[in-house]
Design an enzyme around this catalytic site. Structure first.
Site, PDB file in Angstrom:
ATOM      1  N   ILE A 158       0.865  -1.136   0.178  1.00 53.05           N
ATOM      2  CA  ILE A 158       0.084  -0.253  -0.027  1.00 53.05           C
ATOM      3  C   ILE A 158       0.907   1.172   0.158  1.00 53.05           C
ATOM      4  CG2 ILE A 158      -1.881   1.350   1.218  1.00 53.05           C
ATOM      5  CD1 ILE A 158      -2.673  -1.601   2.176  1.00 53.05           C
ATOM      6  N   ARG A 239      -4.089   0.954  11.082  1.00 50.75           N
ATOM      7  CA  ARG A 239      -4.686   0.652  12.205  1.00 50.75           C
ATOM      8  C   ARG A 239      -4.774   1.982  13.170  1.00 50.75           C
ATOM      9  NH1 ARG A 239      -6.815  -2.547   9.703  1.00 50.75           N
ATOM     10  NH2 ARG A 239      -7.155  -4.585   9.712  1.00 50.75           N
ATOM     11  N   GLU A 268     -13.407   1.656  17.289  1.00 45.95           N
ATOM     12  CA  GLU A 268     -14.404   2.042  16.166  1.00 45.95           C
ATOM     13  C   GLU A 268     -15.815   1.280  16.438  1.00 45.95           C
ATOM     14  OE1 GLU A 268     -12.547   0.620  12.530  1.00 45.95           O
ATOM     15  OE2 GLU A 268     -10.766   2.072  12.847  1.00 45.95           O
ATOM     16  N   HIS A 287     -13.536   4.221   8.477  1.00 44.98           N
ATOM     17  CA  HIS A 287     -12.713   2.698   8.133  1.00 44.98           C
ATOM     18  C   HIS A 287     -13.281   2.213   6.593  1.00 44.98           C
ATOM     19  CE1 HIS A 287     -10.347  -0.852   9.860  1.00 44.98           C
ATOM     20  NE2 HIS A 287     -10.060  -0.803   8.373  1.00 44.98           N
TER      21      HIS A 287
HETATM   22  C1  DGY Z   1      -8.189  -4.468   6.280  1.00 42.85           C
HETATM   23  O1  DGY Z   1      -8.442  -5.064   5.231  1.00 42.85           O
HETATM   24  O2  DGY Z   1      -7.505  -4.980   7.045  1.00 42.85           O
HETATM   25  C2  DGY Z   1      -8.785  -3.017   6.138  1.00 42.85           C
HETATM   26  O3  DGY Z   1      -8.339  -2.274   7.307  1.00 42.85           O
HETATM   27  C3  DGY Z   1     -10.214  -2.887   5.797  1.00 42.85           C
HETATM   28  O4  DGY Z   1     -10.310  -1.749   5.098  1.00 42.85           O
END
Ligand code: DGY
Length: 322
Positions: A158, A239, A268, A287
């Site tokens: 990512i 997170r 959350e 999220h």
């Molecule tokens: C995950 O897949 O762990 C993400 O946080 C969800 O958006």
């Protein structure tokens, strides 16, 4: 006799159809996340579990799964699963990386653009009927991205994809990882490795892409915010527990840093009266990093695929550890 599969939440119809063909399935309905007592009783005689990030798949829960062969989570994160214990019990754990990389990187960049240009703040201003000043030299002034430094903590899938977005916006890219990434990757992304100290002191935008572990727990706290540039912005799509929210709220309120964009929170859903919710220099998202139509479909596909493999004693396509 068909093997038994329990889902803590539902999936897309095509995925349920496939599961029903092969297994006896049960889907939890009611309170989300599933109460631990219910999960503990359901796990007793199932062969496969499909779970989600808010489910706490602890050692105690895994212990109850006498027939359990696979835990397949509908997420890239697996910090809600005691993966060490699962491995010890020879239970496979599948997860869904790769398919959500672009969507999550897009979300991080979207929060970055939003907080830089104050888009959501402007939207609120209009909806609240407070748009008074028009087009003045100092009204709703944001900041440029071009030439600014983005610091990426965790240049994995990512983080690297976010770097590509940043490169297209002519930003300077620095990163910090436990290890340098390959030279060729650094070159293609135009990313420079720096120490953690440099990352926090030199970034104009700092985006977090590390999992929540003992080492990263509340890593971003007042001590760090005080070292960051006053003009800097913090972005978090990883997170929530990597950031100390109480300290962040104070840092934003006192303008120790300029702003933040968060998609994840310590707890959350975040409550309406949370100190962060009262601030204007922060963008909040519920999220939704991986939440695009296309990505969520792919996540269902992978979740079922991982389950199918694991339940038959094979290694899931995307497997945690074993
Ligand atoms: C995950 O897949 O762990 C993400 O946080 C969800 O958006």
């Amino acid at each position: 006799m068909k093997k038994k599969v329990f889902l803590t939440r539902t999936l897309h119809d095509f995925a349920l159809k496939e599961l029903k063909k092969k297994y006896q399935i049960e889907i939890h309905s009611g309170q989300i996340p599933i109460p631990q007592t219910k999960l503990r009783s359901k796990i007793k005689d199932i062969d496969g579990l499909i779970c989600f990030p808010y489910d706490n798949i602890s050692k105690e829960i895994i212990e109850e799964g006498k027939n359990l062969k696979v835990i397949s989570t509908y997420s890239v994160g697996f910090d809600h699963i005691d993966t060490e214990y699962a491995k010890k019990k020879k239970i496979r754990v599948g997860y869904t990386p790769e398919v959500l990389t672009d969507a999550t990187a897009d979300m991080a960049f979207s929060l970055l653009l939003d907080i830089a240009r104050r888009t959501t703040e402007g939207d609120r201003t209009i909806r609240d009927g407070k748009w008074k000043e028009i087009y003045g030299a100092f009204d709703y002034v944001g900041v440029d991205l071009q030439g600014k430094t983005i610091g990426i903590l965790g240049l994995g899938r990512i983080g690297s994809t976010l770097a590509k977005r940043a490169k297209a916006f002519d930003m300077k890219i620095i990163y910090h990882n436990r290890k340098h990434v390959a030279k060729s990757k650094e070159e293609s992304l135009g990313a420079k490795y720096v120490s953690f100290e440099k990352l926090i002191t030199e970034s104009d935008f700092l985006s977090i892409h590390v999992p929540h572990t003992k080492e990263t727990d509340r890593l971003f706290n007042m001590k760090i915010f005080k070292k960051m540039k006053k003009s800097s912005f913090l972005i978090n799509t990883s997170r929530g527990k990597v950031v100390n929210e109480k300290d962040l709220a104070m840092a934003l309120k006192k303008r120790i840093i300029a702003g933040a964009g968060l998609d994840v929170f310590e707890n959350e859903p975040i409550k309406k009266n949370h100190p962060l919710v009262k601030l204007s220099n922060i963008v909040l998202a519920p999220h939704i990093g991986s939440s695009t139509k296309e990505t969520r479909i792919k996540m269902s596909e992978i979740t079922v695929k991982n389950l199918n493999l694991g339940i038959n004693g094979k290694k899931p396509t995307y497997s945690v550890g074993y």
